[in-house]
Design an enzyme around this catalytic site. Sequence first.
Site, mmCIF file in Angstrom:
data_model
loop_
_atom_site.group_PDB
_atom_site.id
_atom_site.type_symbol
_atom_site.label_atom_id
_atom_site.label_comp_id
_atom_site.label_asym_id
_atom_site.label_seq_id
_atom_site.Cartn_x
_atom_site.Cartn_y
_atom_site.Cartn_z
ATOM 1 N N HIS A 135 0.838 -1.206 0.000
ATOM 2 C CA HIS A 135 0.000 0.000 0.000
ATOM 3 C C HIS A 135 0.873 1.258 0.000
ATOM 4 O O HIS A 135 0.618 2.208 -0.747
ATOM 5 C CB HIS A 135 -0.907 0.045 1.238
ATOM 6 C CG HIS A 135 -1.955 -1.003 1.294
ATOM 7 N ND1 HIS A 135 -2.140 -1.791 2.399
ATOM 8 C CD2 HIS A 135 -2.900 -1.385 0.388
ATOM 9 C CE1 HIS A 135 -3.144 -2.617 2.180
ATOM 10 N NE2 HIS A 135 -3.620 -2.396 0.963
ATOM 11 N N SER A 187 -3.255 -7.887 2.809
ATOM 12 C CA SER A 187 -3.678 -7.651 4.193
ATOM 13 C C SER A 187 -4.243 -8.920 4.812
ATOM 14 O O SER A 187 -3.994 -9.217 5.980
ATOM 15 C CB SER A 187 -4.722 -6.534 4.249
ATOM 16 O OG SER A 187 -4.144 -5.305 3.914
ATOM 17 N N LYS A 243 -19.096 -4.347 8.067
ATOM 18 C CA LYS A 243 -17.959 -5.268 8.067
ATOM 19 C C LYS A 243 -17.263 -5.203 9.416
ATOM 20 O O LYS A 243 -17.281 -4.180 10.085
ATOM 21 C CB LYS A 243 -16.969 -4.910 6.955
ATOM 22 C CG LYS A 243 -17.496 -5.205 5.574
ATOM 23 C CD LYS A 243 -16.392 -5.060 4.556
ATOM 24 C CE LYS A 243 -16.889 -5.484 3.191
ATOM 25 N NZ LYS A 243 -15.818 -5.456 2.202
ATOM 26 N N ARG A 292 -1.449 -6.443 -7.880
ATOM 27 C CA ARG A 292 -0.333 -7.344 -7.604
ATOM 28 C C ARG A 292 -0.236 -8.440 -8.644
ATOM 29 O O ARG A 292 0.836 -8.894 -8.976
ATOM 30 C CB ARG A 292 -0.509 -8.004 -6.235
ATOM 31 C CG ARG A 292 -0.424 -7.060 -5.074
ATOM 32 C CD ARG A 292 -0.886 -7.739 -3.832
ATOM 33 N NE ARG A 292 -2.267 -8.165 -4.075
ATOM 34 C CZ ARG A 292 -3.052 -8.724 -3.186
ATOM 35 N NH1 ARG A 292 -2.626 -8.961 -1.986
ATOM 36 N NH2 ARG A 292 -4.290 -9.054 -3.493
#
Length: 165
Positions: A17, A134, A41, A96
């Site tokens: 990030h 993450s 969430k 990625r």
Amino acid sequence: MDVAVYPGSFDPVTLGHIDVVERAVAVFDLVIVAVLANPRKQPLLPTEERVDVLRRSLDETLDPGIATRLEVATFDGLTVDFCHARGASFIVRGLRAISDFEAEIQLAHNNRILAPDVDSVFFMTSLEHSYVSSSLVKEIAAFGGDVSAMVPPPAADALRRAAAR
């Protein structure tokens, strides 16, 4: 002024990030790193802690001259609505792998339908951070693994505290 929003949960922020932020700041006049505060969430780290960890990570990792062109904020709802509220014409996303591209292209097309005036810009994460996510970092940290090569020190500290809870 070209304003871009880099949205995400940043739960936790990773070196990947940070890499994307650094490169986005080199392209845009202002980059707003927008932490999703979604009450539907349950992130590992609460919103306030994610914002604090992100700010400290950016301060410790990036050149001090970048700070004037960087903000950290929270948002809930549609990213394009946040972009409109902040005068941003661009959404920054990191990629990625091809699997990221498949998901991100769907988001980009939907955002373009919702807000034709907001465009998505993709930055490839540097090779040394291409394996970091993450989710993986949280899983490794939950089992007591060393994530210091994947996250900035404030994030590693926050993960250790979260694992101890």
